[in-house]
Design an enzyme around this catalytic site. Sequence first.
Site, PDB file in Angstrom:
ATOM      1  N   LYS A 126      18.026 -24.167   6.493  1.00 39.89           N
ATOM      2  CA  LYS A 126      18.709 -24.013   5.206  1.00 39.89           C
ATOM      3  C   LYS A 126      17.819 -24.693   4.177  1.00 39.89           C
ATOM      4  CE  LYS A 126      23.088 -24.998   2.813  1.00 39.89           C
ATOM      5  NZ  LYS A 126      22.587 -25.709   1.616  1.00 39.89           N
ATOM      6  N   TYR A 168      18.559 -28.546   7.980  1.00 39.68           N
ATOM      7  CA  TYR A 168      19.037 -28.538   6.596  1.00 39.68           C
ATOM      8  C   TYR A 168      18.064 -29.373   5.768  1.00 39.68           C
ATOM      9  CZ  TYR A 168      22.499 -28.954   2.734  1.00 39.68           C
ATOM     10  OH  TYR A 168      23.157 -28.918   1.527  1.00 39.68           O
TER      11      TYR A 168
END
Length: 306
Positions: free
Chosen positions: A168, A140
Site C-alpha cells: 500500500k 504499508y
Amino acid sequence: MERNWVKELAGVYVAMYSAYNDAGEVDSDRVRKLARYYVGKGIKGLYVGGSSGEGILQTAEERKKVLEAVMEEVRDELVILVHVGANSTRESVELARHAESVGADVISAVPSIYYRLSEKAVETHWQRMIDSTSLPFIIYNIPQTTGFQLSMGLLSRMAEQEKVIGVKMSGESTFELQQFKAAGGDNFLVFNGPDEQYLAGRSIGADGGIGGTYGVMPELFVALDGLYAEGKMEAARELQFRINGIIKRLLAYPSLYGACKSILSLRGVETGSPRLPLLPVGEEHQGSLAELNDDILRTVAAYTKR
C-alpha cells in the site's frame, strides 16, 4: 499453482473508519452497520484498522472487537484486508493471528512508529508477522507519518517471499510507486494511497487504491477506476478534479475523520466522534457539512447514472 493476486484482489478498498458509541467505546453494532453501508457500492473490500480506522489509537482488544464485527457482517461479501501493525512486534503478531482466526483475507502493517528504526529492525518486525500466520501480507508504506522510507532494496527482498503479495503505497511519489511495481513484478499488487492522486497512481502502475475519503464517496472512486479502465482519460481527469475539490473542502475542518464521520451521520450511519487527539467537528460546522454532503451526493448521482 501460483495464485494471481492482481486478478484476485485488485480494485477499490475503503479504509474503514472507527465506530464508537456516545461514550467513545467501540460499538459493535455501529461497526456492523458501517460495514453493511459499503456493501453494494461497487468496492472490492475494506481495509480495517488502518489510519482512517484509528487502529493506532485503540487497544489490541478494541481492534479485535472491530474486526470481529466486520467479519460477522460482511465476511462473504467483501474482501477484508486488516492492518495489524502496532508499536510492539509482540502485539502485531497477536493481532495477525487473531485476523487469521476470524477469517480475514490479508494482513498488512506499517513499521513500528516513534522509535527511528533501522531497516533491519523494520524487516524483522514485519517478518515476525509474516511468519506468524498463513495469510498473505501487504506492506504499508506511509513515510510521512511513520518516519520510515521503504527502500527499493527492502521492498525487493520482501517481494521475493511467496506470502508478501503487495504494498500500500501512501507515499507521495508516483515515481516510487512505479518503481515498486516494477520491482515486484506483474503479480505484485501496488495500491495507491493518496486519494487526491488516484488517477495518477493508476496510470503509472497501481492496481487499485485504498483510501480514507473513499468512505464518504466510494461510488466516485469506483467510477473513476472504471473510467480509467475504459481508457476515458479526459472524463477520468474531470472526475479526479471534482473528487479533489471535495477532499480540499474536507481538509478544511478540524479533522478529516471528524468531517467524514459527521457526513456519514447525516446519512443515518452513526460512527461517533474520532478518538482524541483527533478532533471532532463542532456544531458550528454542521451547516457547511450538510452542504458538502449534498454536493457529494449530487456528484455520485451524476456519475452513477452514466
